[in-house]
Scaffold this active site. Structure first.
Site, PDB file in Angstrom:
ATOM      1  N   THR A  44      10.752  69.710  52.005  1.00 49.07           N
ATOM      2  CA  THR A  44      11.955  68.928  51.694  1.00 49.07           C
ATOM      3  C   THR A  44      12.103  68.677  50.191  1.00 49.07           C
ATOM      4  OG1 THR A  44      10.630  66.984  52.195  1.00 49.07           O
ATOM      5  CG2 THR A  44      12.121  67.755  53.903  1.00 49.07           C
ATOM      6  N   ASP A  45      13.258  68.092  49.827  1.00 45.52           N
ATOM      7  CA  ASP A  45      13.547  67.827  48.411  1.00 45.52           C
ATOM      8  C   ASP A  45      13.202  66.394  48.018  1.00 45.52           C
ATOM      9  OD1 ASP A  45      14.873  70.402  48.212  1.00 45.52           O
ATOM     10  OD2 ASP A  45      16.483  69.481  49.361  1.00 45.52           O
ATOM     11  N   SER A  51      13.283  61.423  45.061  1.00 45.23           N
ATOM     12  CA  SER A  51      14.358  62.330  45.428  1.00 45.23           C
ATOM     13  C   SER A  51      14.451  63.351  44.308  1.00 45.23           C
ATOM     14  CB  SER A  51      15.675  61.575  45.566  1.00 45.23           C
ATOM     15  OG  SER A  51      16.730  62.494  45.658  1.00 45.23           O
ATOM     16  N   ARG A  52      14.097  64.613  44.605  1.00 48.42           N
ATOM     17  CA  ARG A  52      13.933  65.577  43.524  1.00 48.42           C
ATOM     18  C   ARG A  52      15.244  66.123  42.986  1.00 48.42           C
ATOM     19  NH1 ARG A  52       9.928  67.490  47.162  1.00 48.42           N
ATOM     20  NH2 ARG A  52       8.093  66.218  46.790  1.00 48.42           N
ATOM     21  N   VAL A  53      16.291  66.175  43.808  1.00 50.72           N
ATOM     22  CA  VAL A  53      17.520  66.784  43.303  1.00 50.72           C
ATOM     23  C   VAL A  53      18.721  65.849  43.315  1.00 50.72           C
ATOM     24  CG1 VAL A  53      16.844  69.130  43.906  1.00 50.72           C
ATOM     25  CG2 VAL A  53      18.075  67.750  45.571  1.00 50.72           C
TER      26      VAL A  53
END
Ligand code: ATP
Ligand code: MG
Length: 520
Positions: A339-340, A365-367
């Site tokens: 997941t991101d 939350s990476r993006v």
């Protein structure tokens, strides 16, 4: 007489031989040689495809899941009572799939797409295979539109974008499902189709979700795909794939879809059960070797399509249940890496009344940052770092008696922000309310409000701003950006509001008046 008969027969045989066409036909019908625990082994079908549907004499269907040299392994979609050794099985040459269509909105269906809400047949507009390849790299584009959850602690610090996959992870009873349902409620009027997939959940949990969505008029734009704990493992196994096929139907029309998988731990367990029964060799934690592929091929199908492909998206909120906070177990680490980002919910926070129990340090939350509105990004500022510092300092200063003023102020500020992040279930906050709250918090307006009153004062101030200064909220909603002047206006208006509500403060408010969740 007899001689004529013989020549006739010979001529018939001759013509038969002349016209004989040698066709090698695959045998399409086989025989059951073993049945048990929802698994059937069939001998005699030569060329079955992986994932193909087969039908038994008594009408029960199953899916080819294991192809061996002389036999195939089939998982049943129905009960195995009535299936016996020697029974005939026929290929259908169709891959397992589900009916899809707009008519499914507002309905509760099982993993095969059959309605289970007693509201009658659903008119489908198509049929999609359960397993589909994920969109390729060229067909995608980066996320840039926010998918607002309406939950302040998530939207401010761990924003989610449309097309993102954000894991919700935590022990049992930490509010995982509630985050998902709150997010669905918040999509009202935002043009997002929501699909809630229950995998191995209690029927009562599914009923509760349906009830919440109905009460808040959220069913019009939602579909519930349910496979409960009492359903065969085969149905639990295909439920998320089927739900994703439904989501893809909408995504390929250029629509935005939110899909919740509640939860993938139970999905992995169902797959493990099937695999062990099919006699696949078990590996780490008794899961078969391909268990990573189980979830990666599912979550890779959730994407934001390029404009050329219609620009639709599927945002995924998979849920994983951990055992006593152990995120390093096999399945959690797998899904974390696919997941991101993840929202990590912690039992100790939940029980101390900090709900939603988001652990600020371990969530990420990476993006989504790319998709956050400018107003939110600016007003959230350094809140995440502030909170991390506060949590650290809180531990250090627990037993200290005399603290300097600066430390005291920092502690008061951190405590106030933690309090503001508390939010009861089914009460999503709009973007402008979140921004206003953050602006007020970063300007320290809540720092000297007694802790028990903070949630109440927050509610009062937001009401005051929304009624007496309507244009502030309107400007935020419209421009989605915040200027320094607007910040000043919010602070000024909020201070005015604080003055108004001050006379009430000395009266000790009963705990039940506080808008936050009841302390356990
Ligand atoms: P399970 O492990 O059983 O699936 P879960 O982690 O999905 O549980 P929920 O079912 O969402 O947790 O929530 C558990 C209980 O906590 C519910 O009764 C719910 O109403 C309550 N709860 C969840 N979030 C909040 C909140 N923000 N404020 C107050 N109560 C909450
Ligand atoms: Mg749950």
């Amino acid at each position: 007489m007899g001689a004529i008969d013989a020549t006739e027969i010979i001529s018939i045989i001759k013509s038969e031989i002349e016209n004989f066409d040698k066709v090698v036909e695959d045998r399409e019908v086989g025989e059951v040689i073993f049945v048990g625990d929802g698994i059937v082994t069939v001998y005699g079908i030569d060329h079955a495809m992986y994932g193909e549907v087969v039908q038994f004499e008594n009408g029960v269907k199953g899916m080819v899941q294991d192809i061996r040299e002389n036999e195939i392994g089939i998982i049943l979609f129905g009960r195995d009572i009535g299936i016996h050794e020697g029974m005939k099985v026929a290929r259908t040459k169709k891959k397992a799939g589900i009916p899809v269509g707009d008519a499914f909105l507002g309905r509760v269906i099982n993993a095969l797409g059959e309605p289970i809400d007693g509201k009658g047949e659903i008119k489908e507009s198509g049929y999609r295979p359960v397993e589909n390849p994920a969109p390729g790299i060229v067909d995608r584009q980066p996320v840039d539109t926010p998918l607002e959850t309406g939950i302040l602690s998530i939207d401010s610090m761990f924003p989610i974008g449309r097309g993102q996959r954000e894991l919700i992870i935590g022990d049992r009873q930490t509010g995982k499902t509630s985050i998902a349902t709150d997010t669905i409620l918040n999509q009202k009027g935002k043009d997002v189709i929501c699909i809630y997939t229950a995998i191995g959940q209690k029927a009562s949990t599914v009923a509760r979700v349906v009830d919440i969505l109905q009460k808040h008029d959220a069913m019009d734009y939602s579909i519930i795909v349910s496979s409960t704990a009492s359903d065969p493992a085969s149905l639990q196994y295909i439920a998320p794939y089927a739900a994703t096929s439904m989501a893809e139907y909408f995504m390929h029309q250029g629509k935005d879809v939110l899909i919740v998988y509640d939860d993938l731990s139970k999905h992995a367990v169902a797959y493990r059960a099937i695999s062990l029964l099919l006699e696949r060799p078990p590996g780490r934690e008794a899961y078969p070797g391909d268990v990573f592929y189980l979830h990666s091929r599912l979550l890779e199908r959730c994407a934001r399509l390029s404009d050329k492909e219609g620009g639709g998206s599927i945002t995924a909120l998979p849920i994983i249940e951990t055992q006593s906070g152990d995120v390093s177990a096999y399945i959690p680490t797998n899904v974390i890496s696919i997941t991101d980002g993840q929202i990590y919910l912690e039992s100790s926070l939940f029980y101390s009344g900090q709900r939603p129990a988001v652990n600020v340090g371990l969530s990420v939350s990476r993006v989504g940052g790319a998709a956050q509105t400018k107003a939110m990004k600016k007003s959230a500022g350094s809140i995440r770092i502030d909170l991390a510092q506060y949590r650290e300092m809180e531990v250090f200063t627990q037993f200290a008696s005399d603290l300097d003023d600066e430390t005291k102020a920092q502690l008061a500020h951190g405590a106030a922000v933690m309090e503001l992040l508390k939010q009861p279930v089914s009460s999503p906050m709009s973007m402008h309310q979140q921004v206003m709250t953050l602006v007020m918090a970063t300007h320290g307006l809540f720092d000297d409000v007694p802790k028990a009153n903070i949630k109440k004062v927050q509610g009062q101030l937001l009401d005051y701003l929304d009624t007496s200064y309507v244009q502030i909220g309107m400007e935020l909603d419209e421009k989605k950006a915040i200027t320094d002047e607007l910040v000043d206006q919010i602070v000024k208006a909020a201070k005015e509001g604080l003055e108004r509500f001050r006379p009430e403060e000395p009266k000790k408010e009963a705990a039940k008046d506080v808008a936050g969740p009841a302390q356990p």
